[in-house]
Design an enzyme around this catalytic site. Structure first.
Site, mmCIF file in Angstrom:
data_model
loop_
_atom_site.group_PDB
_atom_site.id
_atom_site.type_symbol
_atom_site.label_atom_id
_atom_site.label_comp_id
_atom_site.label_asym_id
_atom_site.label_seq_id
_atom_site.Cartn_x
_atom_site.Cartn_y
_atom_site.Cartn_z
ATOM 1 N N ARG A 173 -16.216 -0.343 -0.116
ATOM 2 C CA ARG A 173 -15.388 -1.469 -0.591
ATOM 3 C C ARG A 173 -15.946 -2.822 -0.135
ATOM 4 N NH1 ARG A 173 -13.687 2.760 -2.272
ATOM 5 N NH2 ARG A 173 -11.536 3.474 -2.281
ATOM 6 N N CYS A 221 -4.677 1.484 -1.926
ATOM 7 C CA CYS A 221 -4.717 1.822 -0.501
ATOM 8 C C CYS A 221 -4.914 0.534 0.286
ATOM 9 C CB CYS A 221 -5.871 2.780 -0.210
ATOM 10 S SG CYS A 221 -5.506 4.470 -0.681
ATOM 11 N N GLU A 291 -8.521 -2.955 3.636
ATOM 12 C CA GLU A 291 -9.501 -3.057 2.541
ATOM 13 C C GLU A 291 -9.011 -4.052 1.493
ATOM 14 O OE1 GLU A 291 -9.994 1.094 1.037
ATOM 15 O OE2 GLU A 291 -9.093 0.307 -0.779
HETATM 16 N N1 EPU Z 1 -2.272 12.467 3.043
HETATM 17 C C1 EPU Z 1 -1.111 12.714 3.720
HETATM 18 N N2 EPU Z 1 -0.074 11.833 3.574
HETATM 19 C C2 EPU Z 1 -0.157 10.738 2.792
HETATM 20 C C3 EPU Z 1 -1.353 10.483 2.116
HETATM 21 C C4 EPU Z 1 -2.398 11.358 2.246
HETATM 22 O O1 EPU Z 1 -0.993 13.699 4.442
HETATM 23 O O2 EPU Z 1 0.810 9.994 2.727
HETATM 24 C C5 EPU Z 1 -3.373 13.410 3.182
HETATM 25 C C6 EPU Z 1 -3.660 14.160 1.875
HETATM 26 O O3 EPU Z 1 -2.833 15.274 1.730
HETATM 27 C C7 EPU Z 1 -5.125 14.508 2.025
HETATM 28 C C8 EPU Z 1 -5.687 13.356 2.850
HETATM 29 O O4 EPU Z 1 -4.563 12.730 3.473
HETATM 30 O O5 EPU Z 1 -5.274 15.675 2.786
HETATM 31 C C9 EPU Z 1 -6.436 12.338 1.992
HETATM 32 O O6 EPU Z 1 -5.546 11.827 0.986
HETATM 33 P P1 EPU Z 1 -6.023 11.462 -0.480
HETATM 34 O O7 EPU Z 1 -6.694 12.640 -1.119
HETATM 35 O O8 EPU Z 1 -4.858 10.855 -1.175
HETATM 36 O O9 EPU Z 1 -7.176 10.417 -0.287
HETATM 37 P P2 EPU Z 1 -7.214 9.083 0.558
HETATM 38 O O10 EPU Z 1 -8.369 9.210 1.481
HETATM 39 O O11 EPU Z 1 -5.896 8.708 1.112
HETATM 40 C C10 EPU Z 1 -8.924 7.897 -0.999
HETATM 41 C C11 EPU Z 1 -9.094 6.455 -1.400
HETATM 42 C C12 EPU Z 1 -8.248 6.163 -2.621
HETATM 43 C C13 EPU Z 1 -8.631 7.099 -3.743
HETATM 44 C C14 EPU Z 1 -8.384 8.522 -3.265
HETATM 45 C C15 EPU Z 1 -8.735 9.574 -4.294
HETATM 46 C C16 EPU Z 1 -9.438 5.094 0.596
HETATM 47 C C17 EPU Z 1 -8.793 4.285 1.642
HETATM 48 N N3 EPU Z 1 -8.615 5.630 -0.311
HETATM 49 O O12 EPU Z 1 -7.580 8.041 -0.585
HETATM 50 O O13 EPU Z 1 -8.548 4.826 -2.984
HETATM 51 O O14 EPU Z 1 -7.859 6.838 -4.907
HETATM 52 O O15 EPU Z 1 -9.193 8.761 -2.091
HETATM 53 O O16 EPU Z 1 -10.082 9.540 -4.525
HETATM 54 O O17 EPU Z 1 -10.658 5.231 0.562
HETATM 55 C C18 EPU Z 1 -7.887 2.554 -3.015
HETATM 56 O O18 EPU Z 1 -8.957 2.304 -2.487
HETATM 57 O O19 EPU Z 1 -7.093 1.657 -3.365
HETATM 58 C C19 EPU Z 1 -7.512 3.942 -3.210
HETATM 59 C C20 EPU Z 1 -6.295 4.288 -3.588
#
Ligand code: EPU
Length: 296
Positions: A173, A221, A291
């Protein structure tokens, strides 16, 4: 080759324009000066006018989807790129040339319909292509930077330069674009079976809709994932889901989304950010990094 052009038209400065509706957070005070260039000439004229007035601080606005603007607004100029050649997408074999003002989702769906793969993981990400490049937007293991060949940028002197993607300092990002404005973008995609590209697009979009509060006002996020682990999971485990401050709240669907429940101020969000940082630090010893760009 498929090309759509917009008609060049001059755009004058507007004054004291509320910025709330130019962001997906629906938060932000007014811009002292507000410009909406449609062409390179417009943008050059804007920079020339700003130079004449004496160094006015300027901020470049894409889709406003990773942005929190102060309640006091911007004592300077905001250059909104969302009307900039906003219909221009051209295909030259596997190379795509697109303007900064095109919506990222329009690019993703158009290239998928042409049977070109590489962008389908970006399904559902809001904002403009220019903003996506500046922030190196991404999801899962793909960022737009992975598909970039070159970009054209204009500096505040009005000079346009073509820059190779390797020179953009693209990271998680982030980029090194600074005050330069992205105007055109070239991406290198791969041919694929159109139905398969479409299926992957739908799969990515469905996953996003199931796990993220896409219908609420937010900046996506809020925090970057730390080197190890997930910011959302840490916030969830720290018991932050549903926590409110004024009209801002931590989403109950995905803890890394701070949502505006309607009428939230930047102050509401920023004090919630403090609470999150303190709690995650005390639970996990991790300093979360935002971010989201905060203006000014
Ligand atoms: N999780 C939880 N509780 C929550 C949210 C997530 O337990 O409230 C757990 C999920 O179950 C999973 C892990 O955390 O095991 C990761 O969650 P998720 O797959 O939703 O991915 P993330 O790392 O939270 C990233 C990007 C998102 C992108 C998603 C899908 C970042 C900070 N976030 O989210 O990007 O859409 O992967 O690819 O890198 C953004 O940048 O605005 C954004 C939404």
């Amino acid at each position: 080759m498929q090309t759509v052009f917009s008609i060049p038209r001059r755009v004058p400065a507007r004054h004291n324009v509320p910025l709330r509706n130019y962001t997906t957070f629906r938060i932000g005070g007014p811009a002292r000066y507000f410009f909406e260039p449609r062409t390179l000439d417009d943008l050059r004229l804007i920079f020339a006018a700003m130079r004449e007035k004496g160094d006015i601080p300027y901020y470049v606005l894409g889709g406003g989807s990773k942005l929190l603007i102060s309640d006091d607004g911007i004592d300077g100029a905001v250059i909104s790129m969302r009307r900039f050649e906003d219909r221009y997408i051209a295909r030259f074999g596997n190379l795509i040339r697109v303007s900064a003002g095109v919506r990222l989702q329009r690019l993703v769906t158009t290239t998928a319909s042409w049977g070109l793969c590489g962008l389908e993981d970006l399904a559902g990400i809001p904002g403009t292509v220019g903003g996506a490049v500046r922030m190196n937007a991404g999801a899962r293991d793909t960022s737009i930077g992975d598909r970039l060949a070159h970009v054209e940028v204009m500096d505040s002197e009005g000079t346009v330069e073509r820059v190779h993607s390797a020179e953009l300092g693209l990271g998680y990002r982030t980029s090194n674009l600074g005050g330069r404005v992205v105007v055109f973008i070239e991406l290198e995609l791969k041919p694929a079976v159109p139905d398969e590209v479409r299926e992957r697009f739908i799969e990515a979009f469905t996953r996003k809709k199931l796990t993220q509060p896409l219908s609420l006002y937010s900046a996506g996020c809020f925090f970057k994932n730390p080197a190890k682990g997930s910011a959302g999971q840490m916030m969830d485990l720290a018991g932050l889901k549903g926590v409110e401050n004024g009209r801002a709240a931590i989403s109950k669907k995905h803890a890394n989304f701070i949502v505006n429940r309607g009428g939230a101020s930047a102050r509401d969000v920023l004090s919630l950010v403090q609470v999150v940082r303190q709690l995650v630090k005390s639970h996990f010893g991790v300093e979360l990094e935002s971010e989201v760009c905060v203006w000014p």
